[in-house]
Design a protein around this motif. Structure first.
Motif, PDB file in Angstrom:
ATOM      1  N   PRO A 135      42.152  32.956  27.545  1.00 21.37           N
ATOM      2  CA  PRO A 135      43.566  32.619  27.798  1.00 21.37           C
ATOM      3  C   PRO A 135      44.133  33.453  28.938  1.00 21.37           C
ATOM      4  O   PRO A 135      43.651  34.557  29.231  1.00 21.37           O
ATOM      5  CB  PRO A 135      44.249  32.955  26.463  1.00 21.37           C
ATOM      6  CG  PRO A 135      43.352  33.969  25.816  1.00 21.37           C
ATOM      7  CD  PRO A 135      41.960  33.609  26.231  1.00 21.37           C
ATOM      8  N   GLU A 136      45.161  32.940  29.565  1.00 19.19           N
ATOM      9  CA  GLU A 136      45.761  33.625  30.710  1.00 19.19           C
ATOM     10  C   GLU A 136      46.359  34.968  30.328  1.00 19.19           C
ATOM     11  O   GLU A 136      46.496  35.857  31.178  1.00 19.19           O
ATOM     12  CB  GLU A 136      46.841  32.735  31.337  1.00 19.19           C
ATOM     13  CG  GLU A 136      46.297  31.481  31.998  1.00 19.19           C
ATOM     14  CD  GLU A 136      47.377  30.716  32.746  1.00 19.19           C
ATOM     15  OE1 GLU A 136      48.387  31.351  33.141  1.00 19.19           O
ATOM     16  OE2 GLU A 136      47.219  29.499  32.926  1.00 19.19           O
ATOM     17  N   SER A 137      46.719  35.146  29.071  1.00 19.98           N
ATOM     18  CA  SER A 137      47.336  36.397  28.637  1.00 19.98           C
ATOM     19  C   SER A 137      46.332  37.521  28.455  1.00 19.98           C
ATOM     20  O   SER A 137      46.716  38.679  28.270  1.00 19.98           O
ATOM     21  CB  SER A 137      48.076  36.172  27.314  1.00 19.98           C
ATOM     22  OG  SER A 137      47.168  35.693  26.313  1.00 19.98           O
ATOM     23  N   SER A 138      45.032  37.216  28.515  1.00 18.62           N
ATOM     24  CA  SER A 138      44.000  38.208  28.247  1.00 18.62           C
ATOM     25  C   SER A 138      43.718  39.060  29.480  1.00 18.62           C
ATOM     26  O   SER A 138      43.822  38.601  30.621  1.00 18.62           O
ATOM     27  CB  SER A 138      42.705  37.512  27.799  1.00 18.62           C
ATOM     28  OG  SER A 138      41.635  38.427  27.716  1.00 18.62           O
ATOM     29  N   VAL A 139      43.322  40.308  29.255  1.00 22.44           N
ATOM     30  CA  VAL A 139      42.934  41.184  30.364  1.00 22.44           C
ATOM     31  C   VAL A 139      41.626  40.712  30.992  1.00 22.44           C
ATOM     32  O   VAL A 139      41.283  41.139  32.102  1.00 22.44           O
ATOM     33  CB  VAL A 139      42.778  42.647  29.890  1.00 22.44           C
ATOM     34  CG1 VAL A 139      44.111  43.215  29.428  1.00 22.44           C
ATOM     35  CG2 VAL A 139      41.726  42.766  28.787  1.00 22.44           C
ATOM     36  N   PHE A 140      40.896  39.830  30.298  1.00 17.58           N
ATOM     37  CA  PHE A 140      39.628  39.309  30.817  1.00 17.58           C
ATOM     38  C   PHE A 140      39.795  37.998  31.599  1.00 17.58           C
ATOM     39  O   PHE A 140      38.814  37.463  32.097  1.00 17.58           O
ATOM     40  CB  PHE A 140      38.652  39.075  29.659  1.00 17.58           C
ATOM     41  CG  PHE A 140      38.263  40.327  28.926  1.00 17.58           C
ATOM     42  CD1 PHE A 140      37.328  41.193  29.463  1.00 17.58           C
ATOM     43  CD2 PHE A 140      38.854  40.648  27.716  1.00 17.58           C
ATOM     44  CE1 PHE A 140      36.972  42.355  28.804  1.00 17.58           C
ATOM     45  CE2 PHE A 140      38.499  41.810  27.039  1.00 17.58           C
ATOM     46  CZ  PHE A 140      37.565  42.663  27.580  1.00 17.58           C
ATOM     47  N   TYR A 141      41.033  37.533  31.714  1.00 17.37           N
ATOM     48  CA  TYR A 141      41.268  36.264  32.404  1.00 17.37           C
ATOM     49  C   TYR A 141      40.962  36.397  33.896  1.00 17.37           C
ATOM     50  O   TYR A 141      41.428  37.322  34.563  1.00 17.37           O
ATOM     51  CB  TYR A 141      42.720  35.830  32.202  1.00 17.37           C
ATOM     52  CG  TYR A 141      43.065  34.507  32.856  1.00 17.37           C
ATOM     53  CD1 TYR A 141      42.508  33.317  32.397  1.00 17.37           C
ATOM     54  CD2 TYR A 141      43.948  34.464  33.923  1.00 17.37           C
ATOM     55  CE1 TYR A 141      42.823  32.109  32.984  1.00 17.37           C
ATOM     56  CE2 TYR A 141      44.272  33.258  34.527  1.00 17.37           C
ATOM     57  CZ  TYR A 141      43.706  32.076  34.054  1.00 17.37           C
ATOM     58  OH  TYR A 141      44.012  30.872  34.646  1.00 17.37           O
ATOM     59  N   ARG A 142      40.135  35.460  34.393  1.00 15.66           N
ATOM     60  CA  ARG A 142      39.717  35.417  35.802  1.00 15.66           C
ATOM     61  C   ARG A 142      39.058  36.721  36.260  1.00 15.66           C
ATOM     62  O   ARG A 142      39.199  37.136  37.409  1.00 15.66           O
ATOM     63  CB  ARG A 142      40.892  35.070  36.711  1.00 15.66           C
ATOM     64  CG  ARG A 142      41.324  33.618  36.595  1.00 15.66           C
ATOM     65  CD  ARG A 142      42.358  33.236  37.634  1.00 15.66           C
ATOM     66  NE  ARG A 142      42.686  31.821  37.544  1.00 15.66           N
ATOM     67  CZ  ARG A 142      43.619  31.220  38.275  1.00 15.66           C
ATOM     68  NH1 ARG A 142      44.315  31.919  39.155  1.00 15.66           N
ATOM     69  NH2 ARG A 142      43.858  29.924  38.145  1.00 15.66           N
ATOM     70  N   ARG A 143      38.327  37.356  35.362  1.00 15.20           N
ATOM     71  CA  ARG A 143      37.559  38.547  35.736  1.00 15.20           C
ATOM     72  C   ARG A 143      36.063  38.251  35.775  1.00 15.20           C
ATOM     73  O   ARG A 143      35.241  39.154  35.892  1.00 15.20           O
ATOM     74  CB  ARG A 143      37.840  39.706  34.764  1.00 15.20           C
ATOM     75  CG  ARG A 143      39.301  40.063  34.608  1.00 15.20           C
ATOM     76  CD  ARG A 143      40.010  40.214  35.927  1.00 15.20           C
ATOM     77  NE  ARG A 143      39.429  41.261  36.773  1.00 15.20           N
ATOM     78  CZ  ARG A 143      39.816  41.520  38.010  1.00 15.20           C
ATOM     79  NH1 ARG A 143      40.767  40.784  38.568  1.00 15.20           N
ATOM     80  NH2 ARG A 143      39.235  42.472  38.714  1.00 15.20           N
ATOM     81  N   ARG A 144      35.720  36.999  35.685  1.00 15.35           N
ATOM     82  CA  ARG A 144      34.321  36.567  35.690  1.00 15.35           C
ATOM     83  C   ARG A 144      33.809  36.454  37.132  1.00 15.35           C
ATOM     84  O   ARG A 144      34.515  35.960  38.008  1.00 15.35           O
ATOM     85  CB  ARG A 144      34.217  35.218  34.985  1.00 15.35           C
ATOM     86  CG  ARG A 144      32.843  34.584  34.969  1.00 15.35           C
ATOM     87  CD  ARG A 144      32.888  33.321  34.127  1.00 15.35           C
ATOM     88  NE  ARG A 144      31.589  32.657  34.051  1.00 15.35           N
ATOM     89  CZ  ARG A 144      31.298  31.709  33.170  1.00 15.35           C
ATOM     90  NH1 ARG A 144      32.207  31.315  32.293  1.00 15.35           N
ATOM     91  NH2 ARG A 144      30.093  31.151  33.160  1.00 15.35           N
ATOM     92  N   ILE A 145      32.586  36.917  37.356  1.00 18.34           N
ATOM     93  CA  ILE A 145      31.979  36.821  38.680  1.00 18.34           C
ATOM     94  C   ILE A 145      30.842  35.797  38.649  1.00 18.34           C
ATOM     95  O   ILE A 145      30.331  35.473  37.574  1.00 18.34           O
ATOM     96  CB  ILE A 145      31.462  38.191  39.168  1.00 18.34           C
ATOM     97  CG1 ILE A 145      30.269  38.652  38.315  1.00 18.34           C
ATOM     98  CG2 ILE A 145      32.575  39.229  39.164  1.00 18.34           C
ATOM     99  CD1 ILE A 145      29.553  39.865  38.858  1.00 18.34           C
ATOM    100  N   PRO A 146      30.430  35.266  39.805  1.00 20.14           N
ATOM    101  CA  PRO A 146      29.291  34.337  39.823  1.00 20.14           C
ATOM    102  C   PRO A 146      28.051  35.020  39.242  1.00 20.14           C
ATOM    103  O   PRO A 146      27.735  36.160  39.589  1.00 20.14           O
ATOM    104  CB  PRO A 146      29.102  34.023  41.309  1.00 20.14           C
ATOM    105  CG  PRO A 146      30.444  34.272  41.921  1.00 20.14           C
ATOM    106  CD  PRO A 146      31.029  35.414  41.149  1.00 20.14           C
ATOM    107  N   SER A 147      27.365  34.324  38.368  1.00 19.38           N
ATOM    108  CA  SER A 147      26.253  34.955  37.651  1.00 19.38           C
ATOM    109  C   SER A 147      25.013  34.087  37.683  1.00 19.38           C
ATOM    110  O   SER A 147      25.051  32.916  38.054  1.00 19.38           O
ATOM    111  CB  SER A 147      26.659  35.226  36.197  1.00 19.38           C
ATOM    112  OG  SER A 147      26.966  34.002  35.537  1.00 19.38           O
ATOM    113  N   LYS A 148      23.910  34.695  37.278  1.00 25.46           N
ATOM    114  CA  LYS A 148      22.639  34.002  37.113  1.00 25.46           C
ATOM    115  C   LYS A 148      22.048  34.391  35.765  1.00 25.46           C
ATOM    116  O   LYS A 148      22.452  35.392  35.162  1.00 25.46           O
ATOM    117  CB  LYS A 148      21.669  34.357  38.236  1.00 25.46           C
ATOM    118  CG  LYS A 148      22.110  33.914  39.619  1.00 25.46           C
ATOM    119  CD  LYS A 148      21.065  34.318  40.655  1.00 25.46           C
ATOM    120  CE  LYS A 148      21.529  33.979  42.062  1.00 25.46           C
ATOM    121  NZ  LYS A 148      20.542  34.405  43.083  1.00 25.46           N
ATOM    122  N   ALA A 149      21.076  33.607  35.321  1.00 26.02           N
ATOM    123  CA  ALA A 149      20.420  33.902  34.050  1.00 26.02           C
ATOM    124  C   ALA A 149      19.702  35.245  34.128  1.00 26.02           C
ATOM    125  O   ALA A 149      19.147  35.606  35.162  1.00 26.02           O
ATOM    126  CB  ALA A 149      19.439  32.786  33.689  1.00 26.02           C
TER     127      ALA A 149
END
Length: 394
Positions: free
Chosen positions: A163-177
């Motif tokens: 959710p947008e209210s989370s500190v983890f919102y939009r903190r994801r980076i491009p990843s691989k397996a």
């Protein structure tokens, strides 16, 4: 003589007439039989034929599905192709080569109006999917905006619903397996470090997993990391088969047996060491070529690298506690019944270690602990006020 032949001739005529008539009837019957057979055959054949198709106007074919994303491989340095809905949640869209290049060119410290910016700690989460203990981390970070940054490297197939209210919102980076013990694990750690290095106010970098928990409040943790002149990377000489026994002599002369080290994957590094890790082009290829199970790269690469390039900047210990009391390749896991304030307090103050030099000893050696499973969240949230509301002197 005449009277004898006349009746005999009539007899022959009558006989020929009868024979001809018989042949005629026989021929007629034969021809009718042939006609019936042919008609029957025609009817049988026509009955086997499919009825004529009615031609309908053809509808346009459905559109072809989009091509599948390319499979991730060690030879492909580009990020996995994300669905468009997930790209909006990414912190950036850079491929590895561009990411590492930009990170290596980033300044050591951010300066604004002649003053250095307030240093931040980068919390880097290497996960399989969701951070199930997220609510505990939300409590940990609350009220300390501007002093931390968050970066998350999940499996590329993970569907993000933060959710947008989370500190983890939009903190994801491009990843691989990521494969346990393989070079892909180090690739992921470097990807997290490089992403965090782009923010020049990040001065300390801590690697965590989705099963990690904080043991102290944010202020205590922040001061512990910011105020030290050492990084916290487990790096020690293990003479056993699971230590020196994993060394490959083909790494010589670049890496000798005396330089070979083992340590915990979960490290904390300052900015200078983080830059050394992502910029290494000498030792990482050797590990990729010669370190394969039962040699595990996440246990040997960074401990050996730092022992070679910057041993004086390392405390040779990790600040993330794990339970190795049971034999096996993986540490112990904890469920809800194991969680208590007494248990966590034993982890927090149960050992002695040096801090900022051998002359300064402390019982506060671990800032984080793992592996706590999702069902521990409720008891952890109940204990959190006791953990986070107390001020601890280092």
């Amino acid at each position: 003589m005449f009277n004898f032949h006349f009746p005999l001739g009539r007899v022959f005529h009558v006989l020929f007439f009868i024979i001809g008539l018989s042949l005629g009837f026989a021929l007629c019957f034969y021809l009718k039989s042939i006609s019936i057979i042919l008609k029957t055959s025609t009817i049988s054949t026509s009955s086997l034929k499919a009825p004529p198709l009615l031609l309908q106007p053809l509808s346009p074919p459905p559109p072809l599905p989009p091509p599948p994303p390319p499979a991730a491989s060690l030879a492909n340095n580009g990020p996995v192709e994300w669905p468009e809905v997930n790209k909006k949640n990414l912190l950036h869209n850079m491929e590895d080569d561009e990411l590492f290049s930009r990170a290596m060119m980033a300044p050591r410290r951010e300066v604004s109006n002649g003053k250095e910016a307030l240093p931040k700690v980068a919390f880097m989460f290497l996960t399989k999917g969701a951070i199930n203990l997220g609510p505990l981390w939300e409590m940990f970070f609350r009220g300390h905006e501007g002093l931390y940054s968050i970066y998350v490297h999940p499996h590329p197939s993970f569907v993000d619903s933060t959710p947008e209210s989370s500190v983890f919102y939009r903190r994801r980076i491009p990843s691989k397996a990521v494969e346990w013990g393989q070079a892909t694990m180090i690739d992921a750690e470097k990807r997290l470090l490089a992403s965090a290095l782009l923010d020049t106010s990040n001065q300390n970098f801590i690697l965590l997993s989705e099963t990690c928990i904080p043991l102290f409040n944010f202020t205590t943790t922040y001061n512990y990391l910011i105020n030290t002149n050492k990084s916290f990377i487990g790096s020690y000489d293990d003479p056993r088969r699971v230590g020196r026994g994993r060394y490959n002599r083909k790494m010589s002369p670049s890496i000798s047996l005396s330089q070979w080290r083992k340590g915990s994957q979960w490290f904390e590094a300052n900015r200078r060491i983080a830059l050394q890790i992502i910029s290494d082009r000498k030792y990482f290829p050797l590990f990729k070529e010669h370190c394969h199970p039962p040699c595990y790269m996440d246990e040997h690469y960074i401990p050996t690298l730092i022992n070679i390039v910057s041993p004086e900047e390392n405390s040779n210990r990790s600040v993330t506690w794990v339970d190795w009391s049971k034999s096996g390749p993986h540490p112990g896991k904890f469920r809800r019944n194991a969680v208590s304030f007494e248990f966590l307090n034993q982890i927090r103050f149960g050992t002695n270690c040096s801090y900022n030099g051998e002359e300064h000893m402390t019982s506060m050696c671990f800032l984080f602990a793992r592996k706590f499973l999702p069902d521990t969240l409720r008891p952890l949230l109940q204990i959190a006020p006791l953990l986070f509301n107390s001020s601890v002197q280092i």
